[in-house]
Scaffold this motif. Structure first.
Motif, PDB file in Angstrom:
ATOM      1  N   ASP A 197      44.133  32.001  33.473  1.00  0.00           N
ATOM      2  CA  ASP A 197      45.477  32.300  33.967  1.00  0.00           C
ATOM      3  C   ASP A 197      46.153  33.191  32.933  1.00  0.00           C
ATOM      4  O   ASP A 197      46.420  32.760  31.810  1.00  0.00           O
ATOM      5  CB  ASP A 197      46.264  31.000  34.155  1.00  0.00           C
ATOM      6  CG  ASP A 197      47.635  31.223  34.800  1.00  0.00           C
ATOM      7  OD1 ASP A 197      48.202  32.321  34.623  1.00  0.00           O
ATOM      8  OD2 ASP A 197      48.131  30.291  35.447  1.00  0.00           O
ATOM      9  N   ALA A 198      46.410  34.432  33.312  1.00  0.00           N
ATOM     10  CA  ALA A 198      46.940  35.417  32.363  1.00  0.00           C
ATOM     11  C   ALA A 198      48.456  35.530  32.430  1.00  0.00           C
ATOM     12  O   ALA A 198      49.023  36.561  32.054  1.00  0.00           O
ATOM     13  CB  ALA A 198      46.306  36.779  32.612  1.00  0.00           C
ATOM     14  N   THR A 199      49.125  34.475  32.881  1.00  0.00           N
ATOM     15  CA  THR A 199      50.583  34.509  32.955  1.00  0.00           C
ATOM     16  C   THR A 199      51.201  34.700  31.575  1.00  0.00           C
ATOM     17  O   THR A 199      52.093  35.526  31.383  1.00  0.00           O
ATOM     18  CB  THR A 199      51.119  33.213  33.583  1.00  0.00           C
ATOM     19  OG1 THR A 199      50.564  33.059  34.895  1.00  0.00           O
ATOM     20  CG2 THR A 199      52.641  33.234  33.667  1.00  0.00           C
ATOM     21  N   ALA A 203      47.588  35.296  26.579  1.00  0.00           N
ATOM     22  CA  ALA A 203      46.301  35.029  27.230  1.00  0.00           C
ATOM     23  C   ALA A 203      45.654  36.287  27.792  1.00  0.00           C
ATOM     24  O   ALA A 203      44.465  36.254  28.157  1.00  0.00           O
ATOM     25  CB  ALA A 203      46.500  34.015  28.357  1.00  0.00           C
ATOM     26  N   ARG A 204      46.377  37.383  27.873  1.00  0.00           N
ATOM     27  CA  ARG A 204      45.872  38.555  28.590  1.00  0.00           C
ATOM     28  C   ARG A 204      44.668  39.200  27.908  1.00  0.00           C
ATOM     29  O   ARG A 204      43.729  39.621  28.565  1.00  0.00           O
ATOM     30  CB  ARG A 204      47.007  39.574  28.772  1.00  0.00           C
ATOM     31  CG  ARG A 204      48.025  39.098  29.799  1.00  0.00           C
ATOM     32  CD  ARG A 204      49.238  39.982  29.889  1.00  0.00           C
ATOM     33  NE  ARG A 204      50.282  39.307  30.666  1.00  0.00           N
ATOM     34  CZ  ARG A 204      51.553  39.612  30.605  1.00  0.00           C
ATOM     35  NH1 ARG A 204      51.958  40.587  29.811  1.00  0.00           N
ATOM     36  NH2 ARG A 204      52.436  38.948  31.330  1.00  0.00           N
ATOM     37  N   GLU A 205      44.704  39.281  26.584  1.00  0.00           N
ATOM     38  CA  GLU A 205      43.567  39.892  25.893  1.00  0.00           C
ATOM     39  C   GLU A 205      42.314  39.047  26.071  1.00  0.00           C
ATOM     40  O   GLU A 205      41.231  39.578  26.330  1.00  0.00           O
ATOM     41  CB  GLU A 205      43.875  40.071  24.410  1.00  0.00           C
ATOM     42  CG  GLU A 205      42.737  40.724  23.645  1.00  0.00           C
ATOM     43  CD  GLU A 205      43.094  41.015  22.191  1.00  0.00           C
ATOM     44  OE1 GLU A 205      42.225  40.805  21.332  1.00  0.00           O
ATOM     45  OE2 GLU A 205      44.241  41.452  21.939  1.00  0.00           O
ATOM     46  N   THR A 206      42.448  37.726  25.955  1.00  0.00           N
ATOM     47  CA  THR A 206      41.307  36.842  26.171  1.00  0.00           C
ATOM     48  C   THR A 206      40.786  36.975  27.594  1.00  0.00           C
ATOM     49  O   THR A 206      39.573  37.014  27.832  1.00  0.00           O
ATOM     50  CB  THR A 206      41.708  35.382  25.893  1.00  0.00           C
ATOM     51  OG1 THR A 206      42.104  35.270  24.520  1.00  0.00           O
ATOM     52  CG2 THR A 206      40.558  34.422  26.166  1.00  0.00           C
ATOM     53  N   ALA A 207      41.703  37.066  28.561  1.00  0.00           N
ATOM     54  CA  ALA A 207      41.299  37.229  29.959  1.00  0.00           C
ATOM     55  C   ALA A 207      40.539  38.534  30.159  1.00  0.00           C
ATOM     56  O   ALA A 207      39.487  38.568  30.812  1.00  0.00           O
ATOM     57  CB  ALA A 207      42.524  37.191  30.860  1.00  0.00           C
ATOM     58  N   VAL A 214      40.695  36.316  36.915  1.00  0.00           N
ATOM     59  CA  VAL A 214      41.990  36.215  36.245  1.00  0.00           C
ATOM     60  C   VAL A 214      43.054  35.899  37.289  1.00  0.00           C
ATOM     61  O   VAL A 214      43.092  36.514  38.358  1.00  0.00           O
ATOM     62  CB  VAL A 214      42.363  37.518  35.509  1.00  0.00           C
ATOM     63  CG1 VAL A 214      43.692  37.351  34.783  1.00  0.00           C
ATOM     64  CG2 VAL A 214      41.274  37.909  34.524  1.00  0.00           C
ATOM     65  N   LEU A 215      43.893  34.928  36.978  1.00  0.00           N
ATOM     66  CA  LEU A 215      45.010  34.578  37.845  1.00  0.00           C
ATOM     67  C   LEU A 215      46.278  35.241  37.320  1.00  0.00           C
ATOM     68  O   LEU A 215      46.554  35.193  36.120  1.00  0.00           O
ATOM     69  CB  LEU A 215      45.211  33.066  37.900  1.00  0.00           C
ATOM     70  CG  LEU A 215      43.977  32.219  38.246  1.00  0.00           C
ATOM     71  CD1 LEU A 215      44.369  30.744  38.334  1.00  0.00           C
ATOM     72  CD2 LEU A 215      43.338  32.689  39.539  1.00  0.00           C
ATOM     73  N   VAL A 216      47.029  35.878  38.214  1.00  0.00           N
ATOM     74  CA  VAL A 216      48.301  36.495  37.843  1.00  0.00           C
ATOM     75  C   VAL A 216      49.382  35.930  38.752  1.00  0.00           C
ATOM     76  O   VAL A 216      49.135  35.622  39.918  1.00  0.00           O
ATOM     77  CB  VAL A 216      48.260  38.036  37.956  1.00  0.00           C
ATOM     78  CG1 VAL A 216      47.230  38.614  36.998  1.00  0.00           C
ATOM     79  CG2 VAL A 216      47.960  38.485  39.377  1.00  0.00           C
ATOM     80  N   ARG A 217      50.571  35.778  38.207  1.00  0.00           N
ATOM     81  CA  ARG A 217      51.698  35.230  38.967  1.00  0.00           C
ATOM     82  C   ARG A 217      52.714  36.343  39.168  1.00  0.00           C
ATOM     83  O   ARG A 217      53.413  36.729  38.239  1.00  0.00           O
ATOM     84  CB  ARG A 217      52.297  34.025  38.234  1.00  0.00           C
ATOM     85  CG  ARG A 217      51.275  32.915  38.022  1.00  0.00           C
ATOM     86  CD  ARG A 217      51.833  31.706  37.304  1.00  0.00           C
ATOM     87  NE  ARG A 217      50.755  30.774  36.994  1.00  0.00           N
ATOM     88  CZ  ARG A 217      50.309  29.851  37.825  1.00  0.00           C
ATOM     89  NH1 ARG A 217      50.860  29.728  39.022  1.00  0.00           N
ATOM     90  NH2 ARG A 217      49.319  29.046  37.482  1.00  0.00           N
ATOM     91  N   ALA A 218      52.741  36.863  40.393  1.00  0.00           N
ATOM     92  CA  ALA A 218      53.620  37.986  40.714  1.00  0.00           C
ATOM     93  C   ALA A 218      54.305  37.712  42.039  1.00  0.00           C
ATOM     94  O   ALA A 218      53.685  37.225  42.991  1.00  0.00           O
ATOM     95  CB  ALA A 218      52.810  39.282  40.796  1.00  0.00           C
ATOM     96  N   ALA A 219      55.598  38.044  42.118  1.00  0.00           N
ATOM     97  CA  ALA A 219      56.376  37.778  43.315  1.00  0.00           C
ATOM     98  C   ALA A 219      56.373  38.945  44.298  1.00  0.00           C
ATOM     99  O   ALA A 219      57.039  38.899  45.317  1.00  0.00           O
ATOM    100  CB  ALA A 219      57.816  37.429  42.937  1.00  0.00           C
TER     101      ALA A 219
END
Length: 372
Positions: A197-199, A203-207, A214-219
């Motif tokens: 989860d790259a929220t 965490a983004r670099e590891t992802a 990769v899970l992203v939370r976007a509206a």
């Protein structure tokens, strides 16, 4: 936003089957089978040192024999745990599920959780995610420490293993060192699927370096597309083929309204909440949202967390997924048997076997033309 049809792959769908305060295996198995009935790629089981409850990886191993195709992705917290034990447990899950294992990588950042173990104090999230990356790295090395044909199982000679096909990983990182080899043979998938989860920015670099999903939370589709482009760009910088990264939009879904239209604000997209982007409405409008985002090339699929697991997952599978299948937008059966096959990901080559073959080839080439 990228709208070219040529860049859009198959739609991927997954769901959470978390059941707080449930301590029996059958309810989890029931939800996993329901998701399997809808041909979803995988289900996730959440876990955390911050709350009481069953161990997610243990639950996944328990329900694996009762399912046949659905991927099983428990959360595994890398902080305070031994990397060698983590990889062995995940390899075991891959074996007992016949190649359907994955793991959702997470970290533990609070002092209260650190006190449960008493080994060290809480650390900054950036440091913890770097450590999580090392765990993902060494896990793959340990899974490769057995070549695929290392097991001989020759009863007459009493030989079980070809020791020439076992390899030390000799990993020395910033946070730990591991010699190896693993105690579990190479998993059926080669490498169980890594989900991040790259929220959190940390965490983004590891992802981008290590995740398969990769899970992203976007509206909105635009924000999801931007997050996907960023992650794929990072993956390319780290030497990866960005096309091997599956980016799923994570949504909390409340389908309690049955077939009613989405609530105001939800028809055009999910609303931001403390738990992340949330959709509240009917299965039909949710199917439209999923189809629109995927058709626009914003995401590779969706990871859906039902507000009420039993009620909402049934409506998701029998309503939303059924409609997507009817429209020809989602598969009606599993074309393969492993989670990697569901996701369209190749089985990784064994790094040590490839190195041995390359060395042998160099040695053979160097002998050409030498006097006998």
């Amino acid at each position: 936003m990228s709208t070219a049809p040529t860049g859009r792959g198959p739609l991927h769908l997954s769901a959470a089957i978390d059941l707080p305060d449930v301590y029996d295996a059958p309810p989890y198995a029931e939800l996993a089978l329901l998701a399997e009935h809808g041909a979803l790629d995988f289900v996730t089981l959440g876990d955390s040192f911050a709350r009481a409850g069953l161990d997610a990886l243990g639950v996944a191993a328990r329900i694996a024999p009762g399912t046949g195709r659905i991927g099983l992705v428990p959360t595994v917290t890398t902080t305070h745990t031994e990397p060698f034990h983590v990889q062995a447990a995940l390899a075991t899950l891959d074996w007992v599920s016949r190649g359907r294992a994955g793991w959702a990588v997470d970290v533990s950042a609070t002092e209260a959780e650190a006190k449960l173990f008493g080994r060290r104090h809480a650390a900054p999230r950036e440091e913890l995610w770097h450590e999580a990356g090392e765990v993902a790295d060494v896990a793959r090395r340990l899974w490769d420490s057995w070549e695929d044909d290392a097991e001989i199982r020759d009863a007459p000679t009493g030989r079980f293993i070809d020791r020439d096909k076992l390899h030390y990983v000799d990993f020395a990182g910033r946070f730990f060192s591991v010699r190896g080899p693993s105690i579990v043979p190479r998993p059926p998938q080669g490498h169980p699927v890594v989900v991040v989860d790259a929220t959190a920015p940390q965490a983004r670099e590891t992802a981008a370096r290590y995740a398969d999903v990769v899970l992203v939370r976007a509206a909105s589709a635009e924000r999801a597309d931007a997050a996907r482009a960023e992650l794929r760009g990072l993956a390319a910088r780290f030497g990866r083929d960005p096309r091997t990264l599956r980016v799923l939009a994570a949504l909390v879904v409340d389908l309690g309204g049955g077939e009613c239209a989405a609530e105001p604000g939800h028809g055009g997209g999910p609303l931001p909440t403390a738990e992340g982007p949330s959709y509240r409405g009917g299965p039909v409008d949710l199917a439209d949202l999923i189809a629109d985002w995927h058709r626009a090339g914003a995401v590779d699929g969706f990871h859906l967390t039902p507000v009420e697991p039993r009620r909402d997952l049934e409506r998701l599978v029998n309503g939303t997924v059924a409609l997507l299948q009817h429209r020809g937008l989602f598969r009606t059966f599993y074309p393969g048997s492993t989670l990697r096959e569901h996701l369209g990901l190749a089985r990784p080559a064994n790094r040590y076997a490839a190195l041995v073959e390359e060395t042998s080839l160099v040695e053979e080439t160097s002998l050409v033309g030498e006097p006998s």
